[in-house]
Design an enzyme around this catalytic site. Structure first.
Site, PDB file in Angstrom:
ATOM      1  N   ASP A 282     -33.231  -9.296  12.285  1.00 11.55           N
ATOM      2  CA  ASP A 282     -31.946  -8.960  11.741  1.00 11.55           C
ATOM      3  C   ASP A 282     -31.773  -8.763  10.452  1.00 11.55           C
ATOM      4  OD1 ASP A 282     -29.355  -8.422  12.475  1.00 11.55           O
ATOM      5  OD2 ASP A 282     -28.858 -10.867  12.372  1.00 11.55           O
TER       6      ASP A 282
ATOM      7  N   LYS B 116     -32.621  -2.512   8.543  1.00  8.42           N
ATOM      8  CA  LYS B 116     -32.950  -1.839  10.154  1.00  8.42           C
ATOM      9  C   LYS B 116     -34.414  -0.918   9.973  1.00  8.42           C
ATOM     10  CE  LYS B 116     -29.435  -4.238  11.063  1.00  8.42           C
ATOM     11  NZ  LYS B 116     -29.843  -5.365  11.364  1.00  8.42           N
TER      12      LYS B 116
ATOM     13  N   ASP C 265     -31.893  -7.408  16.530  1.00  6.86           N
ATOM     14  CA  ASP C 265     -30.367  -7.214  16.631  1.00  6.86           C
ATOM     15  C   ASP C 265     -30.020  -5.774  16.038  1.00  6.86           C
ATOM     16  OD1 ASP C 265     -27.667  -7.743  16.984  1.00  6.86           O
ATOM     17  OD2 ASP C 265     -27.564  -8.909  15.118  1.00  6.86           O
ATOM     18  N   ASN C 266     -28.759  -5.417  16.437  1.00  7.12           N
ATOM     19  CA  ASN C 266     -28.158  -4.170  15.864  1.00  7.12           C
ATOM     20  C   ASN C 266     -29.223  -2.758  16.253  1.00  7.12           C
ATOM     21  OD1 ASN C 266     -27.443  -6.249  13.054  1.00  7.12           O
ATOM     22  ND2 ASN C 266     -25.860  -5.130  14.602  1.00  7.12           N
TER      23      ASN C 266
ATOM     24  N   GLU D 182     -20.862  -6.872  16.305  1.00  8.55           N
ATOM     25  CA  GLU D 182     -20.324  -8.352  15.867  1.00  8.55           C
ATOM     26  C   GLU D 182     -18.829  -8.176  15.681  1.00  8.55           C
ATOM     27  OE1 GLU D 182     -23.583  -7.614  12.618  1.00  8.55           O
ATOM     28  OE2 GLU D 182     -23.251  -7.548  14.957  1.00  8.55           O
TER      29      GLU D 182
END
Length: 264
Positions: free
Chosen positions: A191, A194, A219-220, A249
């Protein structure tokens, strides 16, 4: 004349507040680019200037005001309330947080690596579910974020379970075995930046930090997105992957978590 001017100013101020507090947030929450520009650039910059504090500092203040010391779930709840009612922030969030919780519970890991601590929200979620003998190492590049995260983790009463390390993931991953006595990680939560997902995954492979059955949870992967990581992890014979659809989120923008089992 003065009364008319006063009414005009009051009405204008009320309109601006309504736009800022409700109208614009409601509109942008469905658009990935707009939601990040509005919350991460405009609102954060404005509040930083007006309050002479940072978003992490304001989040910490919300924890200290509304959460019970030594109660991790109350810390999580205080941050979620802050992010939904006061000010958006880039935690994994309550919706994806439930997915994170379920994976941690399923794996029941003894060794966990978190890449990207930010203010400690997901660190608290993970650590609160670990057995007493488990080890969670979390890496944070930004020293200001790390300082806030330490206080959030301590407020949750989890400092004995967590080792927060400051620095770049690319520098620390090769040192894990030497510095922390880690052979392999049962669970890795990605997380952070990226564009580091893929190189850090390959680096963990090269350093022998993944065993057969190790879980990577990223995540993401849709917003902001990690297309190179997804292409690699979904097509490599070394992994078996599953996508958990969710939302960015505290918004309605599609996002999700990618759970990947290392096959050796």
């Amino acid at each position: 004349m003065w009364l008319t001017l006063l009414y005009s100013c009051t009405g204008g101020a009320a309109l601006l507040y309504a736009l800022y507090r409700w109208v614009i947030p409601a509109v942008v929450q469905y658009h990935a680019g707009l939601v990040l520009i509005w919350h991460d650039r405009i609102v954060e910059g404005l509040l930083n200037t007006l309050t002479q504090t940072t978003r992490p500092q304001r989040m910490l203040a919300a924890v200290q005001k509304n959460a019970t010391r030594g109660d991790p779930r109350s810390v999580v709840k205080a941050i979620d309330q802050f992010c939904r009612q006061k000010e958006w922030a880039m935690n994994v969030g309550d919706e994806k947080g439930c997915i994170l919780d379920s994976v941690v519970t399923e794996v029941n890991p003894a060794t966990v690596l978190e890449l990207g601590t930010y203010c400690g929200y997901s660190t608290v979620r993970i650590a609160s579910l670990l057995p007493s003998n488990a080890k969670l190492i979390t890496l944070e590049f930004n020293p200001d974020y790390a300082a806030i995260a330490r206080q959030v983790i301590a407020w949750a009463g989890l400092e004995d379970k967590v080792q927060l390390v400051e620095g770049a993931s690319g520098d620390w991953i090769p040192k894990m075995k030497e510095k922390f006595g880690i052979e392999t990680f049962d669970l890795v939560f990605l997380d952070h930046w990226k564009d580091r997902y893929l190189p850090d995954t390959k680096l963990m492979e090269e350093c022998g930090l993944l065993r057969k059955g190790s879980i990577l949870l990223a995540d993401n992967v849709i917003c902001p997105g990690t297309p190179d990581y997804l292409e690699y992890i979904r097509n490599s014979p070394r992994y078996k992957s599953q996508y958990f659809k969710s939302h960015l989120e505290y918004t309605k923008v599609e996002d999700g978590l990618e759970k990947s089992v290392f096959l050796g």
